[in-house]
Design a protein around this motif. Structure first.
Motif, PDB file in Angstrom:
ATOM      1  N   CYS A   1       0.836  -1.200   0.000  1.00  0.00           N
ATOM      2  CA  CYS A   1       0.000   0.000   0.000  1.00  0.00           C
ATOM      3  C   CYS A   1       0.869   1.246   0.000  1.00  0.00           C
ATOM      4  O   CYS A   1       1.808   1.355   0.792  1.00  0.00           O
ATOM      5  CB  CYS A   1      -0.923  -0.001   1.226  1.00  0.00           C
ATOM      6  SG  CYS A   1      -1.962   1.477   1.345  1.00  0.00           S
ATOM      7  N   ASN A   2       0.545   2.178  -0.873  1.00  0.00           N
ATOM      8  CA  ASN A   2       1.151   3.504  -0.870  1.00  0.00           C
ATOM      9  C   ASN A   2       0.099   4.471  -0.360  1.00  0.00           C
ATOM     10  O   ASN A   2      -1.004   4.535  -0.902  1.00  0.00           O
ATOM     11  CB  ASN A   2       1.585   3.890  -2.292  1.00  0.00           C
ATOM     12  CG  ASN A   2       2.097   5.319  -2.362  1.00  0.00           C
ATOM     13  OD1 ASN A   2       2.753   5.794  -1.442  1.00  0.00           O
ATOM     14  ND2 ASN A   2       1.786   6.013  -3.439  1.00  0.00           N
ATOM     15  N   GLY A   3       0.425   5.228   0.703  1.00  0.00           N
ATOM     16  CA  GLY A   3      -0.546   6.184   1.212  1.00  0.00           C
ATOM     17  C   GLY A   3      -0.665   6.132   2.714  1.00  0.00           C
ATOM     18  O   GLY A   3       0.244   5.675   3.416  1.00  0.00           O
ATOM     19  N   GLU A   4      -1.795   6.581   3.209  1.00  0.00           N
ATOM     20  CA  GLU A   4      -2.035   6.596   4.650  1.00  0.00           C
ATOM     21  C   GLU A   4      -3.518   6.425   4.932  1.00  0.00           C
ATOM     22  O   GLU A   4      -4.358   7.041   4.272  1.00  0.00           O
ATOM     23  CB  GLU A   4      -1.532   7.915   5.252  1.00  0.00           C
ATOM     24  CG  GLU A   4      -1.520   7.911   6.765  1.00  0.00           C
ATOM     25  CD  GLU A   4      -0.811   9.133   7.355  1.00  0.00           C
ATOM     26  OE1 GLU A   4      -0.987   9.377   8.564  1.00  0.00           O
ATOM     27  OE2 GLU A   4      -0.093   9.841   6.618  1.00  0.00           O
ATOM     28  N   ILE A   5      -3.836   5.565   5.910  1.00  0.00           N
ATOM     29  CA  ILE A   5      -5.212   5.353   6.344  1.00  0.00           C
ATOM     30  C   ILE A   5      -5.400   6.181   7.613  1.00  0.00           C
ATOM     31  O   ILE A   5      -4.879   5.837   8.677  1.00  0.00           O
ATOM     32  CB  ILE A   5      -5.501   3.853   6.611  1.00  0.00           C
ATOM     33  CG1 ILE A   5      -5.086   3.000   5.408  1.00  0.00           C
ATOM     34  CG2 ILE A   5      -6.976   3.657   6.963  1.00  0.00           C
ATOM     35  CD1 ILE A   5      -5.725   3.390   4.092  1.00  0.00           C
ATOM     36  N   TYR A   6      -6.116   7.280   7.514  1.00  0.00           N
ATOM     37  CA  TYR A   6      -6.183   8.237   8.619  1.00  0.00           C
ATOM     38  C   TYR A   6      -6.988   7.728   9.815  1.00  0.00           C
ATOM     39  O   TYR A   6      -6.697   8.089  10.956  1.00  0.00           O
ATOM     40  CB  TYR A   6      -6.783   9.558   8.119  1.00  0.00           C
ATOM     41  CG  TYR A   6      -5.948  10.247   7.076  1.00  0.00           C
ATOM     42  CD1 TYR A   6      -4.582  10.461   7.275  1.00  0.00           C
ATOM     43  CD2 TYR A   6      -6.501  10.678   5.871  1.00  0.00           C
ATOM     44  CE1 TYR A   6      -3.803  11.083   6.315  1.00  0.00           C
ATOM     45  CE2 TYR A   6      -5.735  11.315   4.909  1.00  0.00           C
ATOM     46  CZ  TYR A   6      -4.385  11.510   5.132  1.00  0.00           C
ATOM     47  OH  TYR A   6      -3.618  12.119   4.175  1.00  0.00           O
ATOM     48  N   ASN A   7      -8.003   6.902   9.578  1.00  0.00           N
ATOM     49  CA  ASN A   7      -8.832   6.408  10.687  1.00  0.00           C
ATOM     50  C   ASN A   7      -8.397   5.014  11.142  1.00  0.00           C
ATOM     51  O   ASN A   7      -9.198   4.229  11.632  1.00  0.00           O
ATOM     52  CB  ASN A   7     -10.309   6.408  10.293  1.00  0.00           C
ATOM     53  CG  ASN A   7     -10.617   5.482   9.121  1.00  0.00           C
ATOM     54  OD1 ASN A   7      -9.757   5.210   8.282  1.00  0.00           O
ATOM     55  ND2 ASN A   7     -11.839   4.995   9.035  1.00  0.00           N
ATOM     56  N   TYR A   8      -7.105   4.710  10.999  1.00  0.00           N
ATOM     57  CA  TYR A   8      -6.637   3.348  11.295  1.00  0.00           C
ATOM     58  C   TYR A   8      -6.784   2.984  12.768  1.00  0.00           C
ATOM     59  O   TYR A   8      -7.003   1.809  13.097  1.00  0.00           O
ATOM     60  CB  TYR A   8      -5.189   3.161  10.832  1.00  0.00           C
ATOM     61  CG  TYR A   8      -4.131   3.747  11.735  1.00  0.00           C
ATOM     62  CD1 TYR A   8      -3.419   2.937  12.620  1.00  0.00           C
ATOM     63  CD2 TYR A   8      -3.834   5.103  11.716  1.00  0.00           C
ATOM     64  CE1 TYR A   8      -2.448   3.471  13.449  1.00  0.00           C
ATOM     65  CE2 TYR A   8      -2.862   5.642  12.528  1.00  0.00           C
ATOM     66  CZ  TYR A   8      -2.165   4.822  13.404  1.00  0.00           C
ATOM     67  OH  TYR A   8      -1.206   5.357  14.223  1.00  0.00           O
ATOM     68  N   ILE A   9      -6.670   3.945  13.679  1.00  0.00           N
ATOM     69  CA  ILE A   9      -6.763   3.628  15.117  1.00  0.00           C
ATOM     70  C   ILE A   9      -8.162   3.122  15.446  1.00  0.00           C
ATOM     71  O   ILE A   9      -8.317   2.087  16.118  1.00  0.00           O
ATOM     72  CB  ILE A   9      -6.398   4.866  15.967  1.00  0.00           C
ATOM     73  CG1 ILE A   9      -4.904   5.192  15.803  1.00  0.00           C
ATOM     74  CG2 ILE A   9      -6.734   4.635  17.444  1.00  0.00           C
ATOM     75  CD1 ILE A   9      -4.454   6.469  16.478  1.00  0.00           C
ATOM     76  N   GLU A  10      -9.185   3.829  14.965  1.00  0.00           N
ATOM     77  CA  GLU A  10     -10.574   3.403  15.217  1.00  0.00           C
ATOM     78  C   GLU A  10     -10.859   2.065  14.549  1.00  0.00           C
ATOM     79  O   GLU A  10     -11.509   1.180  15.132  1.00  0.00           O
ATOM     80  CB  GLU A  10     -11.554   4.463  14.696  1.00  0.00           C
ATOM     81  CG  GLU A  10     -11.529   5.781  15.448  1.00  0.00           C
ATOM     82  CD  GLU A  10     -10.361   6.698  15.074  1.00  0.00           C
ATOM     83  OE1 GLU A  10     -10.175   7.715  15.753  1.00  0.00           O
ATOM     84  OE2 GLU A  10      -9.635   6.392  14.102  1.00  0.00           O
TER      85      GLU A  10
END
Length: 281
Positions: A56-65
């Motif tokens: 994966c290239n990028g970022e998952i912003y809601n990964y903690i939830e």
């Protein structure tokens, strides 16, 4: 060897780590810029029994939830990487995992049991994803040149796409590229590749139908709430974060909201020697 060469070609974008994984049907390669999960986020990433493989290239912003919910359902995480949430979401929801992701991403997920590749790009296309159908199968890359240099022997220029960019300063056709054999997965699309071939589907598109029923003041309050929430999520990082500040209303608003969070946030402004219209100092 080609996958390792493609990694090397993009080393400047991912100088921290790189990895290559292959079986008899699929090969995945990733070169990493470490932002979250610095110590153990090397890719490709695997699920618990290694039946699923992800780059994966990028970022998952809601990964903690997402991670909290997935752990409560019994999923076991092997890293602190935000990208790993995609693997466990896929185990729960299949391709509908895309409905749960907030972020910017282009990823490839290989299912070793079904022999199917699942490829997707974020809703607004912040991360690029190119592909070409070649005699030996389908090749994907986040940069056009990786495919061009290592997988195409003879290329044809798409004159229409080239002329379009010269005329308008950017491409209007978001599927085709300057190279006739290379296409883009478009924003809000995903693709499935298996023994039957390539199938591209759309999972999201803008809905501009008015839905808000409140007053102007309520609308202002809600927009500010959404902006604060978005900026707060985007500041999640294990490394320092900066705002690219042009002095315009967009970046100034983001910088102000970032400052509100209480985190240490720096700003960067780009300038050039001489007199340029795009000098933002």
């Amino acid at each position: 060897e080609k996958l390792a060469s493609m990694n090397q070609e993009m080393h400047y974008r991912g100088p921290n780590e790189n990895g290559v994984w292959t079986d008899d049907t699929c090969g995945l390669a990733h070169t990493r810029l470490s932002i979250i999960g610095l110590e153990n986020g090397k890719q490709p990433l695997f699920n618990e029994d290694k039946s699923l493989v992800l780059i994966c290239n990028g970022e998952i912003y809601n990964y903690i939830e997402l991670k909290q919910d997935l752990v409560s359902k019994g999923h076991v995480f092997n890293s602190d990487s935000d990208s790993e949430t995609i693997l466990h979401l896929y185990e729960e929801y299949g391709v509908k995992c895309l409905e749960h992701l907030r972020g910017m991403f282009a990823f490839c997920l290989w299912n070793t049991q079904t022999k199917q590749l699942f490829v997707a790009r974020d809703r607004v296309g912040e991360k690029t994803l190119y592909y070409a159908q070649i005699p030996s199968g389908v090749v994907f890359c986040t940069e056009l040149k990786g495919i061009l240099k290592y997988y195409l022997d003879k290329t044809q220029i798409d004159g229409h796409a080239l002329a379009e960019s010269i005329r308008y300063n950017y491409p209007i056709d978001l599927k085709n590229t300057y190279i006739e054999q290379i296409k883009r997965i478009q924003a809000g699309e995903y693709a499935l590749v298996d023994s039957k071939g390539l199938e591209v589907n759309r999972y999201w598109k803008r809905d501009l139908t008015p839905k808000f029923k409140g007053t102007i003041d309520e609308a202002k309050t809600e927009i500010l709430r959404l902006m604060r929430e978005s900026v707060n999520l985007c500041l999640r990082s294990d490394v320092p974060v900066a705002v690219l500040l042009s002095g315009g209303i967009d970046s100034s608003a983001i910088a102000a909201l970032a400052k509100e969070t209480g985190r240490e946030v720096h700003v960067i402004t780009a300038g050039y020697k001489g007199q340029h219209d795009c000098d933002e100092r």
